[in-house]
Write a protein that holds these residues in place. Structure first.
Motif, PDB file in Angstrom:
ATOM      1  N   MET A 142       0.697  -1.730  -0.438  1.00  0.00           N
ATOM      2  CA  MET A 142      -0.241   0.115  -0.186  1.00  0.00           C
ATOM      3  C   MET A 142       0.724   1.423  -0.465  1.00  0.00           C
ATOM      4  SD  MET A 142      -2.343   0.981   2.786  1.00  0.00           S
ATOM      5  CE  MET A 142      -3.778   2.552   2.302  1.00  0.00           C
ATOM      6  N   SER A 143       0.510   1.865  -1.185  1.00  0.00           N
ATOM      7  CA  SER A 143       1.292   3.426  -0.784  1.00  0.00           C
ATOM      8  C   SER A 143       1.074   4.529   0.264  1.00  0.00           C
ATOM      9  CB  SER A 143       1.421   4.333  -2.686  1.00  0.00           C
ATOM     10  OG  SER A 143       0.011   4.420  -2.049  1.00  0.00           O
ATOM     11  N   LYS A 144       2.101   4.983   0.476  1.00  0.00           N
ATOM     12  CA  LYS A 144       2.072   6.379   1.532  1.00  0.00           C
ATOM     13  C   LYS A 144       0.918   7.297   1.754  1.00  0.00           C
ATOM     14  CE  LYS A 144       5.334   9.414   3.452  1.00  0.00           C
ATOM     15  NZ  LYS A 144       4.744   9.246   5.435  1.00  0.00           N
ATOM     16  N   LYS A 145      -0.340   7.337   2.277  1.00  0.00           N
ATOM     17  CA  LYS A 145      -0.940   8.051   2.448  1.00  0.00           C
ATOM     18  C   LYS A 145       0.468   9.832   2.735  1.00  0.00           C
ATOM     19  CE  LYS A 145      -4.772   7.606   3.322  1.00  0.00           C
ATOM     20  NZ  LYS A 145      -6.845   7.628   3.652  1.00  0.00           N
ATOM     21  N   PHE A 146      -0.214  11.077   2.833  1.00  0.00           N
ATOM     22  CA  PHE A 146       0.306  12.225   3.438  1.00  0.00           C
ATOM     23  C   PHE A 146      -0.699  13.200   3.710  1.00  0.00           C
ATOM     24  CE2 PHE A 146       3.814  10.294  -0.058  1.00  0.00           C
ATOM     25  CZ  PHE A 146       4.436  10.689   0.355  1.00  0.00           C
ATOM     26  N   ARG A 147      -0.491  13.383   4.912  1.00  0.00           N
ATOM     27  CA  ARG A 147      -1.022  14.077   5.711  1.00  0.00           C
ATOM     28  C   ARG A 147      -0.778  15.403   5.618  1.00  0.00           C
ATOM     29  NH1 ARG A 147      -3.478  13.034  10.412  1.00  0.00           N
ATOM     30  NH2 ARG A 147      -3.018  14.158  11.006  1.00  0.00           N
ATOM     31  N   VAL A 148      -2.210  16.931   5.401  1.00  0.00           N
ATOM     32  CA  VAL A 148      -1.437  17.944   4.509  1.00  0.00           C
ATOM     33  C   VAL A 148      -2.596  18.846   5.334  1.00  0.00           C
ATOM     34  CG1 VAL A 148      -2.834  19.001   2.749  1.00  0.00           C
ATOM     35  CG2 VAL A 148      -2.115  16.667   2.094  1.00  0.00           C
ATOM     36  N   GLY A 149      -2.076  19.797   5.428  1.00  0.00           N
ATOM     37  CA  GLY A 149      -2.469  21.033   6.254  1.00  0.00           C
ATOM     38  C   GLY A 149      -2.711  22.558   4.973  1.00  0.00           C
ATOM     39  N   VAL A 150      -3.614  22.695   4.875  1.00  0.00           N
ATOM     40  CA  VAL A 150      -3.940  23.728   4.104  1.00  0.00           C
ATOM     41  C   VAL A 150      -3.975  25.061   5.132  1.00  0.00           C
ATOM     42  CG1 VAL A 150      -5.685  24.727   1.939  1.00  0.00           C
ATOM     43  CG2 VAL A 150      -5.154  21.658   2.839  1.00  0.00           C
ATOM     44  N   ILE A 151      -3.699  26.163   3.800  1.00  0.00           N
ATOM     45  CA  ILE A 151      -2.747  27.361   4.047  1.00  0.00           C
ATOM     46  C   ILE A 151      -4.132  28.071   3.237  1.00  0.00           C
ATOM     47  CG2 ILE A 151      -2.253  29.501   4.964  1.00  0.00           C
ATOM     48  CD1 ILE A 151       0.376  27.613   5.697  1.00  0.00           C
ATOM     49  N   GLY A 152      -5.674  28.898   4.174  1.00  0.00           N
ATOM     50  CA  GLY A 152      -6.575  29.221   3.073  1.00  0.00           C
ATOM     51  C   GLY A 152      -8.015  28.983   3.051  1.00  0.00           C
ATOM     52  N   ALA A 153      -8.208  29.472   2.952  1.00  0.00           N
ATOM     53  CA  ALA A 153      -9.813  29.658   1.888  1.00  0.00           C
ATOM     54  C   ALA A 153     -10.560  30.280   0.711  1.00  0.00           C
ATOM     55  CB  ALA A 153     -11.257  29.708   3.536  1.00  0.00           C
ATOM     56  N   GLY A 154     -10.136  30.411   0.394  1.00  0.00           N
ATOM     57  CA  GLY A 154     -10.593  31.305  -0.917  1.00  0.00           C
ATOM     58  C   GLY A 154      -9.824  30.082  -2.342  1.00  0.00           C
ATOM     59  N   ILE A 155      -9.306  29.678  -2.815  1.00  0.00           N
ATOM     60  CA  ILE A 155      -9.177  28.813  -4.222  1.00  0.00           C
ATOM     61  C   ILE A 155      -9.003  27.641  -3.117  1.00  0.00           C
ATOM     62  CG2 ILE A 155      -6.346  29.140  -4.111  1.00  0.00           C
ATOM     63  CD1 ILE A 155      -8.309  28.586  -6.802  1.00  0.00           C
ATOM     64  N   ALA A 156      -8.874  27.317  -2.182  1.00  0.00           N
ATOM     65  CA  ALA A 156      -8.273  26.067  -1.491  1.00  0.00           C
ATOM     66  C   ALA A 156      -9.793  25.215  -1.565  1.00  0.00           C
ATOM     67  CB  ALA A 156      -7.872  26.510   0.273  1.00  0.00           C
ATOM     68  N   SER A 157     -10.949  25.399  -1.859  1.00  0.00           N
ATOM     69  CA  SER A 157     -11.477  24.809  -2.106  1.00  0.00           C
ATOM     70  C   SER A 157     -12.032  23.939  -2.881  1.00  0.00           C
ATOM     71  CB  SER A 157     -13.147  25.716  -1.827  1.00  0.00           C
ATOM     72  OG  SER A 157     -12.929  26.259  -3.241  1.00  0.00           O
ATOM     73  N   ARG A 158     -10.535  24.176  -4.217  1.00  0.00           N
ATOM     74  CA  ARG A 158     -10.569  23.648  -5.482  1.00  0.00           C
ATOM     75  C   ARG A 158      -9.580  21.829  -5.028  1.00  0.00           C
ATOM     76  NH1 ARG A 158     -10.779  28.069 -10.154  1.00  0.00           N
ATOM     77  NH2 ARG A 158     -13.097  28.846  -9.203  1.00  0.00           N
ATOM     78  N   HIS A 159      -9.037  23.106  -3.960  1.00  0.00           N
ATOM     79  CA  HIS A 159      -7.954  22.195  -3.563  1.00  0.00           C
ATOM     80  C   HIS A 159      -8.613  20.492  -2.960  1.00  0.00           C
ATOM     81  CE1 HIS A 159      -4.064  24.400  -4.619  1.00  0.00           C
ATOM     82  NE2 HIS A 159      -4.884  25.283  -4.987  1.00  0.00           N
TER      83      HIS A 159
END
Length: 365
Positions: free
Chosen positions: A1-18
């Motif tokens: 099984m491939s590694k799952k990366f944990r993500v922190g997102v900064i922003g709340a505009g274009i971040a929705s598409r991310h």
């Protein structure tokens, strides 16, 4: 099984598409926290995408040992400082366009990444992954296009006063530029993606549509390093919005659709010069395997790069090519003469393409 990366997102505009892109890659990424100064928007994104934690403290989030990737979706003025902090904290970084405010910052970030020896930085150019553009790349790789002659790119969109009601837009100090930098940048990246770097640019730019500091209309003539030519036009004063790319090669003419925000997607047209060559092209296109596009595909390819030790699908060099085009265009507009590339450390706009007055104000700040 491939590694799952944990993500922190900064922003709340274009971040929705991310967040949508990450949600389509749930087996690869786990978004653990959203950071935004706007609590209403940040908390709403957490609820919509099932992100368990919201914070307003970017520095503490970046320092967390349980995060692998910091995804930066903030206005351009904060990109460099956040990327630096994240890379120096040992995190991989995804960062929205425009990446930084100068070629000097791109080069400095390359040095920061190299010193860190491990973290990867991936700029965002998600439009590359539409099936139409990917089919063109495949035909080039198969040797079916022939010699490149001319590319024309139109980015004709509409932005009214409501768009510029957001305080950081339309200002040199916070947006770094106008339609060339923030709007046509994706289509112009497609030019570099297909043909490589530019060699020389002549440009006219003007502010015609809205009472803002930065340009909202521009026309560029470009010599490419591969010998072909290109014309690029951009306006934010087109009541009918279109984006169109047209590539003329010796053996093929390729045209995109004109949908303004998904012009990389099918159906593109591929017209050969002879019936026999059209059959070769059509046979190759019939073998194309359709994949995800947009952020979903770019994030998928980033995961592959991280797990295999390869380079990100979009690199700092790609961002440099893109920002060189913008820098050269601004220099040409102000000098009235063509600007040669690459933009190196002795170029007057290497450290900033902001006009002199805004540059002095930024230095004073």
């Amino acid at each position: 099984m491939s590694k799952k990366f944990r993500v922190g997102v900064i922003g709340a505009g274009i971040a929705s598409r991310h967040l949508s892109g990450f949600s389509w890659n749930k087996e690869m990424f786990d978004v653990a926290v959203v950071c935004s100064l706007d609590e209403d928007r940040g908390a709403a994104l957490c609820e919509e995408f099932g992100v368990p934690e919201y914070t307003q403290d970017a520095e503490t989030m970046i320092a967390r040992s349980d995060l692998d990737i910091i995804d930066i979706c903030t206005p351009p003025g904060s990109h460099f400082a956040l990327c630096r902090k994240a890379i120096e904290a040992g995190k991989h970084v995804i960062c929205e366009k425009p990446l930084f405010g100068s070629i000097a910052e791109v080069d400095e970030m390359a040095r920061i990444v190299a010193r860190a020896e491990g973290p990867r930085l991936m700029p965002i150019f998600q439009y590359r992954y539409g099936s139409g553009l990917q089919k063109l790349k495949m035909l080039i790789d198969l040797g079916l296009t022939g010699t490149p002659f001319l590319t024309t790119i139109e980015t004709h969109w509409w932005r009214g006063a409501d768009y510029y009601a957001v305080p950081w837009r339309g200002k040199w100090a916070t947006e770094f530029g106008g339609g060339l930098l923030g709007h046509a940048i994706h289509a112009h990246d497609m030019l570099n993606y297909v043909h490589g770097a530019c060699a020389e640019i002549f440009s006219y730019g003007a502010t015609l549509v809205n009472p803002i500091q930065v340009e909202d209309t521009a026309a560029l003539s470009v010599k490419m390093k591969n010998g072909s030519l290109a014309t690029l036009s951009m306006t934010l004063g087109s009541r009918k919005e279109i984006s169109r790319l047209r590539f003329c090669f010796s053996d093929l003419v390729v045209e995109s659709i004109v949908e303004p925000y998904t012009m990389g997607r099918d159906p593109w047209t591929f017209i050969a010069g002879t019936e026999a060559h059209q059959k070769r092209v059509d046979d190759a296109l019939a073998g194309y395997v359709v994949k995800e596009d947009g952020y979903t595909r770019q994030f998928e390819l980033f995961h592959h790069a991280l797990t295999t030790g390869g380079q990100p699908p979009v690199t700092l060099e790609d961002a440099r090519n893109s920002l060189e085009l913008v820098t050269a265009a601004y220099h040409s507009q102000r000098t009235g003469v063509p600007t040669k590339l690459p933009i190196l450390s002795d170029h007057p706009l290497y450290h900033s393409w902001l006009p002199e007055e805004e540059r002095r104000q930024a230095a004073g700040a």
